[in-house]
Structures are given as structure tokens and as C-alpha cells.
Design a protein around this motif. Structure first.
Motif, PDB file in Angstrom:
ATOM      1  N   ARG A 121      27.268  72.559  83.004  1.00 45.46           N
ATOM      2  CA  ARG A 121      27.882  73.532  82.100  1.00 45.46           C
ATOM      3  C   ARG A 121      28.045  74.861  82.823  1.00 45.46           C
ATOM      4  NH1 ARG A 121      28.385  69.510  79.865  1.00 45.46           N
ATOM      5  NH2 ARG A 121      27.984  68.946  77.678  1.00 45.46           N
ATOM      6  N   LEU A 122      29.149  75.540  82.525  1.00 45.43           N
ATOM      7  CA  LEU A 122      29.417  76.891  82.992  1.00 45.43           C
ATOM      8  C   LEU A 122      29.492  77.775  81.755  1.00 45.43           C
ATOM      9  CD1 LEU A 122      32.205  76.010  85.591  1.00 45.43           C
ATOM     10  CD2 LEU A 122      29.794  76.509  86.079  1.00 45.43           C
ATOM     11  N   VAL A 123      28.617  78.756  81.698  1.00 48.18           N
ATOM     12  CA  VAL A 123      28.529  79.628  80.527  1.00 48.18           C
ATOM     13  C   VAL A 123      29.154  80.977  80.869  1.00 48.18           C
ATOM     14  CG1 VAL A 123      26.977  80.801  78.921  1.00 48.18           C
ATOM     15  CG2 VAL A 123      26.448  78.482  79.709  1.00 48.18           C
ATOM     16  N   THR A 124      29.998  81.474  79.990  1.00 51.33           N
ATOM     17  CA  THR A 124      30.522  82.828  80.148  1.00 51.33           C
ATOM     18  C   THR A 124      30.147  83.652  78.928  1.00 51.33           C
ATOM     19  OG1 THR A 124      32.684  82.310  79.145  1.00 51.33           O
ATOM     20  CG2 THR A 124      32.478  82.047  81.544  1.00 51.33           C
ATOM     21  N   VAL A 125      30.087  84.961  79.131  1.00 55.55           N
ATOM     22  CA  VAL A 125      29.681  85.851  78.044  1.00 55.55           C
ATOM     23  C   VAL A 125      30.856  86.249  77.164  1.00 55.55           C
ATOM     24  CG1 VAL A 125      27.661  86.754  79.225  1.00 55.55           C
ATOM     25  CG2 VAL A 125      29.898  87.797  79.644  1.00 55.55           C
ATOM     26  N   GLY A 126      32.064  85.844  77.555  1.00 53.22           N
ATOM     27  CA  GLY A 126      33.232  86.145  76.745  1.00 53.22           C
ATOM     28  C   GLY A 126      34.368  85.197  77.070  1.00 53.22           C
ATOM     29  N   ALA A 127      35.313  85.086  76.147  1.00 51.66           N
ATOM     30  CA  ALA A 127      36.439  84.169  76.349  1.00 51.66           C
ATOM     31  C   ALA A 127      37.354  84.640  77.467  1.00 51.66           C
ATOM     32  CB  ALA A 127      37.221  84.036  75.043  1.00 51.66           C
ATOM     33  N   GLN A 128      37.545  85.963  77.596  1.00 53.24           N
ATOM     34  CA  GLN A 128      38.418  86.472  78.647  1.00 53.24           C
ATOM     35  C   GLN A 128      37.860  86.158  80.031  1.00 53.24           C
ATOM     36  OE1 GLN A 128      41.427  87.766  78.296  1.00 53.24           O
ATOM     37  NE2 GLN A 128      41.688  88.027  80.510  1.00 53.24           N
ATOM     38  N   VAL A 129      36.536  86.289  80.195  1.00 48.29           N
ATOM     39  CA  VAL A 129      35.904  85.940  81.466  1.00 48.29           C
ATOM     40  C   VAL A 129      36.132  84.467  81.776  1.00 48.29           C
ATOM     41  CG1 VAL A 129      33.697  85.746  82.689  1.00 48.29           C
ATOM     42  CG2 VAL A 129      34.172  87.766  81.297  1.00 48.29           C
ATOM     43  N   ARG A 130      35.954  83.601  80.787  1.00 44.88           N
ATOM     44  CA  ARG A 130      36.208  82.163  80.970  1.00 44.88           C
ATOM     45  C   ARG A 130      37.642  81.913  81.413  1.00 44.88           C
ATOM     46  NH1 ARG A 130      36.965  79.459  75.504  1.00 44.88           N
ATOM     47  NH2 ARG A 130      38.864  80.711  75.796  1.00 44.88           N
ATOM     48  N   ASP A 131      38.581  82.545  80.733  1.00 41.59           N
ATOM     49  CA  ASP A 131      39.986  82.282  81.029  1.00 41.59           C
ATOM     50  C   ASP A 131      40.366  82.746  82.430  1.00 41.59           C
ATOM     51  OD1 ASP A 131      40.151  81.244  78.504  1.00 41.59           O
ATOM     52  OD2 ASP A 131      41.136  82.993  77.620  1.00 41.59           O
ATOM     53  N   GLU A 132      39.802  83.857  82.883  1.00 42.06           N
ATOM     54  CA  GLU A 132      40.114  84.340  84.225  1.00 42.06           C
ATOM     55  C   GLU A 132      39.499  83.430  85.292  1.00 42.06           C
ATOM     56  OE1 GLU A 132      39.141  88.470  84.600  1.00 42.06           O
ATOM     57  OE2 GLU A 132      40.492  89.067  82.987  1.00 42.06           O
TER      58      GLU A 132
END
Length: 387
Positions: free
Chosen positions: A155-166
């Protein structure tokens, strides 16, 4: 659950400095169900200027120092840290290896693979290093490295959707690997404005703007000074409070020479809620961020924010409702600061909206619940039986 049936979690982070990742680790250390999870923390070293010693006093789980797991890349130290992590994994036999920060993520995930313990692997991106950190050549190397590490992650966890998308746009990982878990915070008791200003030595009747965070290049303290200069031209009595430290402190001290009496450099303080309460506006000038806890905490204290619109900041500061967002432009940021300082009604409404929004969306209880659910979902990903 019986102690020997707990899910063993090995959390690895390069540094417990005063910042978002360390705050999340400490929140989990206190909140995870100790009857269900055996949670242990493995950390590197940073200097006292980064607040490492302040954070570790609050850890509620066993803490293990990993020699060589510091901030800088050093082949000798990195190899030493890698083999120490492999040994620690073979002794502890974690079901889950949970890494944070780039260096710990690289060493920890690789060690988990090579140790043979069969642990499920989670890595958290508290932001990313795609903008403002590296030269083009180093950025290409970073992206290739993270792509390879993503292939060995469950799993890769991001603190926000924008960070994930980038990150996805850069080809790092697959969408199904990603889980968005926003940060969680519990702010200490917020003192009244009068008491907070008295504690910090600030005049009761002056407009106050606060900067809370590391004094490092990506945070752009130089832009903060540009904004301060522009604001002081229109509101000469304004005071600027800086709560933080870092490698650019000396540059900042030299830079305030145009109005030294308008600035208060506090260094690191544990009672950040006092700073937020004393301020009329919290200002963030960074070139790149994930979901900065400074803005979450400011909102919980009822203080509106002015910030650059970078990373996932727009997922914390609701532009025009809980604060004001701008491009990475000092003049635009200064206009927003002046607007809030000049309109007490608007500032008060935004502060109240910020308190309501952040308290509901970014509480530490939600962070703990989301993380426990993630750990439970990975039972089947661990290659050895959870006993």
C-alpha cells in the motif's frame, strides 16, 4: 486479544523532527489499540535544532534508534542502517513494516524484502519531492527509485488526494495501491488571546501574523520576509512571529534588518497553540507541501490562514471560507494578509469556520481509526501467519 496474537507493526522514520510525519507517528503511538497491535518505532537521528528530543519524550511505544538512519545520504551509514533494520526485522518478525520519509522508505522496504520475514509493506508520502527539491537529473533518479520501490509495496498512503494524483501522474505506483489517509491532530488547550500574547511578549493591540514551521528552503522564509515587508508598508504596527528553526535561521535573522522590532523569533515551542491563539493570521509561504499540520492546528485554534496553493493545502484551507489561498507570489499573499487584518468580521468568521471544519475532518481519532483499518486489511498480505 491475547498479547501473542497481536499484529506486530514496525514503523520506520528517518527523523522525529518537529513536523507533520512525527506528529502522525506520535498520535498513532498513543491511539492504536495496544491489545490488538504491538507497535514499535525505529528512528534515525537529527540534531536538537530540529526538535527531535522534544518529540521523543511524548512517544508511547518502544523506540529503537537505528544508527546511520539520518537525514543525509551517506553510503556507509545507509549500509549500516540497512543491515541493522534487517537484523531488527528478523528479531521482531513484524507482520507490517510501515515506513515514512524518503530515506526510511527506501531502506525499510528494501530491508523488509531482503529480511525474509514476509511482512506487508506500507509507505506514507506526507508530501512528495516532485517540486522544488531536486535538479532535473536528481528528480529523474528520485522518480525511477520511487517507481521501483512502489513495485515492492503493498500500500502507498498519501495525506491528500492531490498528492496521490501527482505521484500517479509521475508513474509511481498503481491507483489500486493508494489509500488516502488525511493527517490527524489533537491540539492542546488553547489559551485566550490576551494570555497568549502576554506569554509571548506581544502587544495586545497590534495585528499579529505567525509563521510556524521549519526554516528551510522549500518553506521559503525569504518569501515570508517579502510578504512581511509588503504588509508593513500598509500596516506599520504589524508584528510577525516565527515559531521554528532550521538551516536558514541565520539568513532570516539577517533578513529582518529592515524592521527588527516587528519580528519575534521564538525558535521551537511545544505550546504551538499559544502561537496560534496570539495570531490574527497564520501565514504559509512554501513552494511545496502535503497537508501541513500547521494549517490544521491553526484552524483548530480558530485562526484563519493565508497560504500558497500547493500540494494538498486546498484540502485543508477552504479558499474564501476558512482562509485565503494564493499563487506562490509574495504580492498576492500580502494582499490576502492585509485583507484579513483589515476586516475583523471576515477574519472572525473564517476562524470560526476553520475551527469547525478542521476539528471534524482532521482529528487524531479519525487518523487512528483509518490506520487500524488499513492494518487489518493487510492481514492477508503478510506472508506469514498472524499468530
Amino acid at each position: 486479544m491475547k498479547p501473542d496474537s497481536r499484529i506486530r507493526v514496525m514503523e520506520i522514520i528517518a527523523r522525529m523532527n518537529v513536523g507533520g510525519p512525527a506528529t502522525q507517528v506520535l498520535g498513532l503511538s498513543k491511539g492504536l489499540n495496544s491489545e490488538e497491535f504491538d507497535h514499535r518505532l525505529y528512528i534515525g537521528h537529527v540534531g536538537d535544532a530540529e526538535g527531535d528530543h522534544l518529540r521523543l519524550r511524548d512517544a508511547a511505544v518502544p523506540v529503537h534508534r537505528v544508527r546511520g538512519l539520518g537525514r543525509s545520504i551517506s553510503p556507509a551509514n545507509d549500509v549500516r542502517a540497512f543491515f541493522q533494520l534487517v537484523r531488527a526485522m528478523r528479531e521482531f518478525r513484524p507482520h507490517i513494516v510501515h515506513t515514512r520519509t524518503a530515506k526510511a522508505g527506501a531502506l525499510g522496504r528494501t530491508a523488509a524484502l531482503m529480511s525474509g520475514v514476509g511482512a506487508a509493506r506500507i509507505h506514507v508520502f506526507h508530501g512528495h519531492l516532485l517540486h522544488g527539491y531536486f535538479s532535473p537529473a536528481k528528480l529523474r533518479l528520485y522518480i525511477r527509485t520511487e517507481r521501483a520501490l512502489a513495485s515492492m509495496s503493498d500500500r502507498l498512503v498519501t495525506v491528500g488526494a492531490q498528492v496521490r494524483d501527482e505521484l500517479l501522474a509521475a508513474g509511481i505506483g498503481r491507483r489500486e495501491q493508494y489509500v488516502v489517509i488525511p493527517p490527524g491532530v489533537r491540539l492542546g488547550p488553547v489559551p485566550g488571546r490576551e494570555a497568549a500574547r502576554a506569554e509571548l511578549g506581544l502587544p495586545q493591540d497590534a495585528p499579529v501574523v505567525a509563521y510556524v514551521g521549519r526554516l528551510t528552503r522549500i518553506k521559503r522564509p525569504d518569501r515570508f520576509l517579502e510578504v512581511a515587508d509588503a504588509v508593513l508598508r500598509r500596516i506599520p504596527g504589524c508584528r510577525f512571529v516565527v515559531c521554528g528553526d532550521g538551516e536558514l535561521r541565520q539568513e532570516l535573522e539577517q533578513g529582518i534588518g529592515f524592521a527588527p522590532n516587528s519580528f519575534h523569533l521564538l525558535g521551537w515551542r511545544k505550546d504551538v497553540e499559544t502561537v496560534y491563539s496570539a495570531a490574527d493570521v497564520v501565514l504559509m509561504t512554501a513552494d511545496n507541501e502535503g497537508t501541513p499540520l500547521t494549517l490544521v492546528e491553526a484552524g483548530m485554534a480558530g485562526t484563519p490562514a493565508v497560504s500558497t496553493r500547493v500540494g494538498s493545502i486546498a484540502e485543508i484551507v477552504r479558499d474564501g471560507h476558512t482562509g485565503l489561498l494564493a499563487a506562490t507570489d509574495a504580492a498576492e499573499l500580502a494582499e490576502h494578509v492585509v485583507r484579513l487584518l483589515s476586516d475583523s468580521g471576515l477574519s472572525r468568521r473564517m476562524g470560526e469556520a476553520a475551527r469547525e471544519w478542521t476539528t471534524g475532518a482532521f482529528g487524531v481519532e479519525r487518523l487512528v481509526s483509518d490506520t487500524q483499518a488499513l492494518y487489518r486489511s493487510l492481514r492477508g498480505a503478510s506472508k506469514h501467519r498472524l499468530v
